[in-house]
Design a protein around this motif. Structure first.
Motif, PDB file in Angstrom:
ATOM      1  N   UNK A 281       0.816  -1.214   0.000  1.00  0.00           N
ATOM      2  CA  UNK A 281       0.000   0.000   0.000  1.00  0.00           C
ATOM      3  C   UNK A 281       0.851   1.266   0.000  1.00  0.00           C
ATOM      4  N   UNK A 282       2.178   1.101  -0.025  1.00  0.00           N
ATOM      5  CA  UNK A 282       3.103   2.234  -0.011  1.00  0.00           C
ATOM      6  C   UNK A 282       2.838   3.127   1.202  1.00  0.00           C
ATOM      7  N   UNK A 283       2.834   2.517   2.351  1.00  0.00           N
ATOM      8  CA  UNK A 283       2.468   3.188   3.591  1.00  0.00           C
ATOM      9  C   UNK A 283       3.556   2.955   4.627  1.00  0.00           C
ATOM     10  N   UNK A 284       3.984   4.062   5.269  1.00  0.00           N
ATOM     11  CA  UNK A 284       5.038   4.002   6.289  1.00  0.00           C
ATOM     12  C   UNK A 284       4.469   4.557   7.587  1.00  0.00           C
ATOM     13  N   UNK A 285       4.723   3.869   8.694  1.00  0.00           N
ATOM     14  CA  UNK A 285       4.192   4.322   9.974  1.00  0.00           C
ATOM     15  C   UNK A 285       5.268   4.294  11.048  1.00  0.00           C
ATOM     16  N   UNK A 286       5.113   5.191  11.993  1.00  0.00           N
ATOM     17  CA  UNK A 286       5.933   5.192  13.204  1.00  0.00           C
ATOM     18  C   UNK A 286       4.986   5.279  14.389  1.00  0.00           C
TER      19      UNK A 286
END
Lengths: 111, 116
Positions: A69-74
């Motif tokens: 999904x081309x999603x980055x999380x912190x």
């Protein structure tokens, strides 16, 4: 369209809250994903580093990448006032060191 | 990691003048970069400073406006030439390639430039 999109905030949370910071990217060539933390009037400092998809945990911080999904999380657990800073996501393709940054999300953790 | 210092930390300059920013690293590094950080915008790479050869500039940045020198593996300068108020920004140097990790960079504290 920017290659890395990030909600600039500001985001304000109470001390102890779980914080979720997110970015999306458009370049399918990106393989390496970083989170930098920048305190006011300071240079960015590398916080977390992830290669390809998956999770990485370091103390109260968890970085997550979903390439499908081309999603980055912190995620920040048990947030502290000292976590108040701007958080920048960044990515780079596998072949080089050039980083593409998001605009940064300003986080304030209040007592 | 590396300890990176920049001089000056801030400056206020008149339009039409030039300012040279210095970046000093406490160890030899293969890669050095110069970024610009404008309010509300992401860090934008200006150029990669190459030791012993001309810098590699990103789209939208030219050598005449931002000449860069890198005489050795611990030092680099960025000059902002013929300044206008649009050049007001924070300029940061960074170093990479320290641990062989792709994309891992360490930043200096930045130079805050205001052009009047």
């Amino acid at each position: 369209q920017k290659e890395v999109e990030q909600d600039p905030g500001p985001l304000s949370v109470p001390e102890g809250a779980i914080v979720s910071l997110n970015c999306t990217y458009s370049n399918s060539a990106f393989q390496y994903f970083m989170w930098y933390r920048q305190y006011s009037r300071k240079g960015p400092e590398l916080l977390m580093y992830t290669y390809s998809s998956g999770n990485k945990e370091d103390g109260r911080f968890t970085a997550q990448v979903d390439k499908s999904s081309k999603y980055i999380s912190l995620f920040i657990r048990d947030s502290q006032p000292s976590d108040s800073a701007t958080y920048l996501c960044a990515s780079t393709p596998g072949g080089g060191n050039k980083l593409t940054f998001g605009t940064g999300t300003q986080l304030k953790v209040e007592l | 990691s590396a300890v990176i210092s920049q001089k000056p930390s801030r400056d206020i300059c008149q339009r039409g003048t030039s300012l040279t920013i210095q970046c000093q690293v406490d160890s030899q590094v293969t890669m050095m970069f110069w970024y610009r950080q404008q309010p509300g915008q992401s860090l934008t790479l200006i150029a990669t400073a190459n030791q012993g050869s001309e810098a590699t500039y990103e789209s939208g940045f030219v050598i005449d406006k931002f000449p860069i020198s890198r005489p050795n593996l611990t030092f680099s300068t960025l000059t902002v030439s013929n300044m206008s108020p649009e050049d007001s920004s924070i300029y940061l140097c960074s170093v990479g390639g320290l641990a062989g990790v792709k994309g891992e960079q360490y930043f200096g504290p930045g130079t805050r430039l205001t052009v009047t």
